[in-house]
Each structure stands twice: as C-alpha cells, then as structure tokens.
Scaffold this motif. Structure first.
Motif, PDB file in Angstrom:
ATOM      1  N   PRO A 187       0.807  -1.316  -0.048  1.00  0.00           N
ATOM      2  CA  PRO A 187       0.002  -0.021   0.024  1.00  0.00           C
ATOM      3  C   PRO A 187       0.955   1.159  -0.106  1.00  0.00           C
ATOM      4  CG  PRO A 187       0.034  -0.863   2.117  1.00  0.00           C
ATOM      5  CD  PRO A 187       0.688  -1.918   1.223  1.00  0.00           C
ATOM      6  N   ILE A 188       0.623   2.240  -0.939  1.00  0.00           N
ATOM      7  CA  ILE A 188       1.247   3.546  -0.870  1.00  0.00           C
ATOM      8  C   ILE A 188       0.208   4.688  -0.515  1.00  0.00           C
ATOM      9  CG2 ILE A 188       2.911   2.650  -2.337  1.00  0.00           C
ATOM     10  CD1 ILE A 188       1.487   4.145  -4.621  1.00  0.00           C
ATOM     11  N   ALA A 189      -1.036   4.298  -0.448  1.00  0.00           N
ATOM     12  CA  ALA A 189      -2.114   5.304  -0.098  1.00  0.00           C
ATOM     13  C   ALA A 189      -3.355   4.718   0.556  1.00  0.00           C
ATOM     14  CB  ALA A 189      -2.757   6.088  -1.339  1.00  0.00           C
ATOM     15  N   SER A 190      -3.440   5.028   1.831  1.00  0.00           N
ATOM     16  CA  SER A 190      -4.341   4.571   2.767  1.00  0.00           C
ATOM     17  C   SER A 190      -4.955   5.753   3.503  1.00  0.00           C
ATOM     18  CB  SER A 190      -3.756   3.544   3.464  1.00  0.00           C
ATOM     19  OG  SER A 190      -2.951   4.242   4.401  1.00  0.00           O
ATOM     20  N   GLY A 191      -6.137   5.275   4.128  1.00  0.00           N
ATOM     21  CA  GLY A 191      -6.900   6.427   5.061  1.00  0.00           C
ATOM     22  C   GLY A 191      -8.341   6.158   4.954  1.00  0.00           C
ATOM     23  N   PRO A 192      -9.051   7.012   5.470  1.00  0.00           N
ATOM     24  CA  PRO A 192     -10.646   6.756   5.444  1.00  0.00           C
ATOM     25  C   PRO A 192     -11.105   6.985   3.964  1.00  0.00           C
ATOM     26  CG  PRO A 192      -9.714   9.249   6.265  1.00  0.00           C
ATOM     27  CD  PRO A 192      -8.554   8.232   6.201  1.00  0.00           C
ATOM     28  N   GLY A 193     -12.338   6.257   3.834  1.00  0.00           N
ATOM     29  CA  GLY A 193     -12.826   6.301   2.551  1.00  0.00           C
ATOM     30  C   GLY A 193     -12.034   5.582   1.381  1.00  0.00           C
ATOM     31  N   GLN A 194     -12.293   6.025   0.080  1.00  0.00           N
ATOM     32  CA  GLN A 194     -11.657   5.165  -1.050  1.00  0.00           C
ATOM     33  C   GLN A 194     -10.473   6.321  -1.514  1.00  0.00           C
ATOM     34  OE1 GLN A 194     -14.887   4.485  -3.567  1.00  0.00           O
ATOM     35  NE2 GLN A 194     -15.504   2.617  -2.665  1.00  0.00           N
ATOM     36  N   GLN A 195      -9.448   5.530  -1.940  1.00  0.00           N
ATOM     37  CA  GLN A 195      -8.538   6.159  -2.650  1.00  0.00           C
ATOM     38  C   GLN A 195      -8.431   5.053  -3.992  1.00  0.00           C
ATOM     39  OE1 GLN A 195      -7.470   5.469   0.746  1.00  0.00           O
ATOM     40  NE2 GLN A 195      -8.269   7.433   0.972  1.00  0.00           N
ATOM     41  N   ARG A 196      -8.683   5.726  -5.155  1.00  0.00           N
ATOM     42  CA  ARG A 196      -8.918   4.854  -6.429  1.00  0.00           C
ATOM     43  C   ARG A 196      -8.303   5.539  -7.478  1.00  0.00           C
ATOM     44  NH1 ARG A 196     -15.157   2.955  -6.924  1.00  0.00           N
ATOM     45  NH2 ARG A 196     -14.098   1.774  -8.656  1.00  0.00           N
TER      46      ARG A 196
ATOM     47  N   GLU B 145     -12.448  13.360   1.676  1.00  0.00           N
ATOM     48  CA  GLU B 145     -13.360  14.422   1.971  1.00  0.00           C
ATOM     49  C   GLU B 145     -14.739  14.147   1.642  1.00  0.00           C
ATOM     50  OE1 GLU B 145     -12.518  18.090  -0.272  1.00  0.00           O
ATOM     51  OE2 GLU B 145     -11.413  16.777  -1.769  1.00  0.00           O
ATOM     52  N   ASP B 146     -15.019  13.358   0.804  1.00  0.00           N
ATOM     53  CA  ASP B 146     -16.422  13.355   0.214  1.00  0.00           C
ATOM     54  C   ASP B 146     -17.410  12.869   1.402  1.00  0.00           C
ATOM     55  OD1 ASP B 146     -18.111  12.552  -2.293  1.00  0.00           O
ATOM     56  OD2 ASP B 146     -18.441  10.904  -0.943  1.00  0.00           O
ATOM     57  N   PRO B 147     -18.686  13.323   1.469  1.00  0.00           N
ATOM     58  CA  PRO B 147     -19.496  13.007   2.233  1.00  0.00           C
ATOM     59  C   PRO B 147     -19.700  11.408   2.859  1.00  0.00           C
ATOM     60  CG  PRO B 147     -20.558  14.856   1.217  1.00  0.00           C
ATOM     61  CD  PRO B 147     -19.348  14.087   0.303  1.00  0.00           C
ATOM     62  N   ASP B 148     -19.630  10.444   1.669  1.00  0.00           N
ATOM     63  CA  ASP B 148     -19.814   8.932   2.055  1.00  0.00           C
ATOM     64  C   ASP B 148     -18.440   8.443   1.630  1.00  0.00           C
ATOM     65  OD1 ASP B 148     -19.694   8.941  -0.894  1.00  0.00           O
ATOM     66  OD2 ASP B 148     -21.955   8.535  -0.932  1.00  0.00           O
ATOM     67  N   GLY B 149     -17.446   9.191   1.545  1.00  0.00           N
ATOM     68  CA  GLY B 149     -16.147   8.685   1.521  1.00  0.00           C
ATOM     69  C   GLY B 149     -16.055   7.747   0.152  1.00  0.00           C
ATOM     70  N   ARG B 150     -16.769   7.799  -0.953  1.00  0.00           N
ATOM     71  CA  ARG B 150     -16.685   6.924  -1.825  1.00  0.00           C
ATOM     72  C   ARG B 150     -16.987   7.567  -3.262  1.00  0.00           C
ATOM     73  NH1 ARG B 150     -21.428   4.499   0.546  1.00  0.00           N
ATOM     74  NH2 ARG B 150     -23.057   4.625  -0.675  1.00  0.00           N
ATOM     75  N   PHE B 151     -16.717   6.887  -4.400  1.00  0.00           N
ATOM     76  CA  PHE B 151     -17.057   7.363  -5.872  1.00  0.00           C
ATOM     77  C   PHE B 151     -18.227   6.525  -6.015  1.00  0.00           C
ATOM     78  CE2 PHE B 151     -17.273   6.490 -10.079  1.00  0.00           C
ATOM     79  CZ  PHE B 151     -17.010   7.654 -10.656  1.00  0.00           C
ATOM     80  N   ASP B 152     -19.468   7.596  -6.249  1.00  0.00           N
ATOM     81  CA  ASP B 152     -20.671   6.888  -6.966  1.00  0.00           C
ATOM     82  C   ASP B 152     -21.281   8.114  -7.428  1.00  0.00           C
ATOM     83  OD1 ASP B 152     -21.343   8.565  -4.807  1.00  0.00           O
ATOM     84  OD2 ASP B 152     -21.825   7.085  -3.341  1.00  0.00           O
TER      85      ASP B 152
ATOM     86  N   ASP C 184     -20.464  14.550  -4.741  1.00  0.00           N
ATOM     87  CA  ASP C 184     -19.257  14.063  -4.183  1.00  0.00           C
ATOM     88  C   ASP C 184     -18.030  15.130  -4.402  1.00  0.00           C
ATOM     89  OD1 ASP C 184     -19.833  11.395  -4.496  1.00  0.00           O
ATOM     90  OD2 ASP C 184     -19.499  10.853  -6.689  1.00  0.00           O
ATOM     91  N   LEU C 185     -16.971  14.754  -3.660  1.00  0.00           N
ATOM     92  CA  LEU C 185     -15.867  15.690  -3.427  1.00  0.00           C
ATOM     93  C   LEU C 185     -14.531  14.587  -3.430  1.00  0.00           C
ATOM     94  CD1 LEU C 185     -17.019  17.896  -0.680  1.00  0.00           C
ATOM     95  CD2 LEU C 185     -16.931  18.600  -2.766  1.00  0.00           C
ATOM     96  N   ALA C 186     -13.478  15.175  -4.141  1.00  0.00           N
ATOM     97  CA  ALA C 186     -12.320  14.213  -4.159  1.00  0.00           C
ATOM     98  C   ALA C 186     -11.247  15.375  -4.808  1.00  0.00           C
ATOM     99  CB  ALA C 186     -12.559  13.158  -5.283  1.00  0.00           C
TER     100      ALA C 186
END
Length: 425
Positions: A236-245, A261-268, A273-275
């Motif tokens: 792993p080189i990028a971890s943390g809350p929510g999704q890194q994709r 930073e996204d309200p639900d932490g994921r891409f959908d 959505d924020l990223a």
C-alpha cells in the motif's frame, strides 16, 4: 506510508527505448516502417489480395479467409512468448474487432476504460464475445506481423487491459473475485497483496498500480497499491479513510483520486461527490495532495515526468458523471490552482471512456447530443487549440488508446461491428 524496492526490467537497449517512448519536450515523429502496410478491412480481417501482397513482401498476414494469423503453435493454445514487435504503421490496427461491453450487453465492461490498449506495435484487446459468453477473450496482437497470443480466455471476463513494453496487466474474475493479472516474459501471475480483491490496474515499465478493496463490499474502503516487477506482492502507498482509487503510474510518480473528503467517502453517482488528486513520489515516498474545490478524479501521467492531467467536476456535476466534465492539466510541482483547462468534454451516451494523455498529445472523443461524434486532439502544452482528427465523422466512436506513434479508437458504422481504426500521431 510504506514504499518498495526496485524491480527494473532486464531488456535490451532497443526494447528499453521502445518501451520508454519520447522524453518530455521531445518531438514525436511517426515511425517510417518497412513497406509492409496493412489496409483497412471490411469486417474482421484482410482480403485475399492484401494477404497475397503481404506474403510476397515477406510479412506474416492474416489468413486469406479474414481470420487472424495463426498462433506459432498452430492455434491450439498460447505460445510461451509473445511475438517480437516489428515495424508497423497506424493502418495495421484497422479492422480489429473488439468487444464493446455496454454497447453490446447493456452493462459496462469497465466504466471509464476501453477494452484495448496499445504500446509500440503491440495491441492488447478484448475480442468480440462468442455465443453464450458474457465477454470476449483477451488477446495480444503484434501489429507488425499480425501474429496473436491468447492472454486470457473469455471465461475469466478479462477487462481494462493496460500495456507498457512487454508488460501487460488486466482485470479478471477468478472464482467469483476480481483480480489483477500481470504478464511478462511469457509468464502470467495474479498480483497478491493485503486486500480482499483488486482492480483498476495501470502499468509503467517496472511497476503496476491498482486499487485494492479491503473488504468484499464494492462500496467499501479502498487503498492504492504499488507492485514493482519481481516483488512477492503489492504494497500500500495510499491509505486512509474512505476510498483512494483510479491510480496511474509513471517511472517517477503515482497519482490517484482521494475521496476521504467526500460525504460518504466513496466514488458513486452522487452530485455531492468531492475528491482531490494526490501525487506520490516513488523516490521520496511522499504523497502531496493537489487540492481544488469540487471533485477531481481519474489522473493521467502520460504527458511527461512533471505533468498530471485529470477530470474535474466543479461546482456542479451531472449524473452519470461521464456525460460532461472538464479536462485539466498542470505541473506536478506547482500548486493545483494554476492547472489549465485543456478541454470541456461532452459525451451524450454510453460508453463513457476517458481521454488519453500520451507524449505530446491529449486526445478524447467528443459526442454531443446534437451532432456526430469526433476524435479530437490538442498539444499537451496547450500551444494550439483542439482540432478534429479527420476521416472518422461517419462512425460511432469510443475511447482512444495511444502509443508514441499510433492512436487507436473503436469505431462502428451504422449496423456494423465495432472495429479499431488506427491514426498516426
């Protein structure tokens, strides 16, 4: 964050130069191949006239019935090694039929990623599905000889191929789980790591990046992993809350989208959505966010050592998100607020496929609701406005993939098959 050791490929100088492509700032010149050109096909292959001409020229054509050239073992299975690339021109890709995923089945094969990839004279592509199959087989074609290698059967539903030199990566399904395969030096293996399942691979000469899901939940937490050729597993080189994709990789950097930073932490499909884009330096193992308002995703590192491009939706974005977006490009070492607008892109219908950023050019398919689709390109340094690539306005067009000298795009005439067209860069 953890880093990883080196894993340089053991290749010849000629192969190394072909794999790396032009350095940033150099002019890209088309290859002048030996006169062994393929003409466009009417359906899946070349005509008998072209086959005879190629035989006289000493080349390896497709069979005279229009089928691909036979495999070195007679077609009964995959040979141990891929064919050695020969010189080719853009027309060598013409007429290769590909699987259209959402266009054929109503369900996207891999949103945002075309079912084909090109580097040098090698083309990896998902072939049309056979009756009863949900996908096609993944094949590797040498555009200089027409020879093909079977990489993965249709039963594995191969998708999202990516290619760098002689290294091919793709997504597949193994016992119901999504996995990432890598093939090099005639061997195929599944990339392992501390994740439940994995996907969204991209490749540079010595490394693969991928998204790893930490649980079986497709909407759950994901991290970005780096696999350097020869390692036992990805780290792993990028971890943390929510999704890194949606990572991309170059010889020096990895870039990815961070949804923490996204309200639900994921891409959908969520208009809130924020990223941000984050850039990871492979040498220093430091990750630097490139913060902007709104949502930025799908970074691309193909335009040089210090250049990053990405998609942006700000302040509002449509659903589905691929219908309309801005393409921005900037200097990795400079603040993100100085990133320039390269294009505002509209795609009125499926499939939604990403732009291509490679060398000195940015390319994308524009598909307005009120006019024909077009393949457009612009210099990556934005020194000239976007221009339409001629000769493709009569077709449905899908996403581009590019090598240093050739761009391929899938095209279909009304009622016809989806076939590749090659365009010189």
């Amino acid at each position: 964050m953890k880093g990883s050791g080196s894993g340089a490929l053991n290749t010849s100088r000629l192969e190394e130069e072909r794999r790396q492509g032009p350095a940033a700032g150099e002019t890209v010149f088309p290859i002048s191949p030996r006169p062994c050109h393929r003409g466009p096909s009417s359906r899946r292959g070349w005509s008998g006239r072209f086959a005879l001409a190629l035989l006289v020229a000493g080349c390896s054509p497709a069979a005279v019935d229009g089928s691909p050239a036979p495999l070195p073992d007679g077609g009964g299975g995959a040979p141990a090694e891929p064919p050695s690339p020969a010189a080719c021109d853009a027309s060598a890709a013409d007429g290769v039929a590909v699987f259209a995923s959402s266009v054929d089945t109503g369900a996207p094969q891999a949103p945002g990623a075309p079912p084909y990839a090109i580097d040098g004279c090698l083309l990896a592509y998902v072939a049309p599905r056979e009756a009863g199959d949900v996908s096609g087989a993944l094949r590797l074609r040498d555009l200089g000889t027409g020879e093909e290698l079977l990489l993965a059967p249709a039963a594995e539903t191969p998708r999202r191929p990516a290619l760098a030199g002689d290294v091919v990566v793709w997504e597949a399904t193994d016992n119901g789980a999504r996995v990432v395969r890598v093939r090099r030096d005639g061997e195929t293996q599944t990339i392992r790591g501390p994740f439940d399942h994995a996907g969204e691979p991209r490749v540079a000469g010595d490394a693969v990046v991928l998204t790893g899901w930490l649980t079986a939940d497709e909407s759950g937490d994901t991290d970005v992993f780096l696999y350097e050729i020869g390692q036992a597993e990805a780290v792993p080189i990028a971890s943390g809350p929510g999704q890194q994709r949606f990572p991309d990789v170059s010889a020096t950097h990895v870039a990815f989208a961070d949804f923490s930073e996204d309200p639900d932490g994921r891409f959908d499909e969520d208009e809130r959505d924020l990223a941000d884009i984050v850039v990871y330096d492979r040498r220093t193992r430091r990750a630097v966010p490139r913060s902007r308002e709104g949502k930025q995703s799908f970074p691309m590192l193909g335009a040089g050592e210090r250049v990053v491009a990405y998609l942006e939706w700000a302040p509002f974005h449509p659903e589905p998100k691929y219908q309309q977006f801005d393409l921005r490009i900037g200097d990795i070492t400079a603040p993100a607020d100085g990133d320039a607008l390269a294009a505002s892109i509209e795609q009125s219908g499926l499939p939604y496929v990403l732009p291509e950023v490679r060398g000195e050019l940015i390319e994308w398919v524009e598909r307005p609701a009120d006019s024909n689709a077009s393949l457009r390109r612009r210099p990556a340094d934005l020194s000239a406005p976007a221009a339409e690539v001629p000769g493709l306005s009569a077709f449905e067009l899908f996403g581009p993939s590019a090598s240093a000298t050739i761009t391929v795009v899938a095209a279909r005439s009304p009622g016809g098959e989806l076939e590749l067209r090659g365009v010189a860069r």
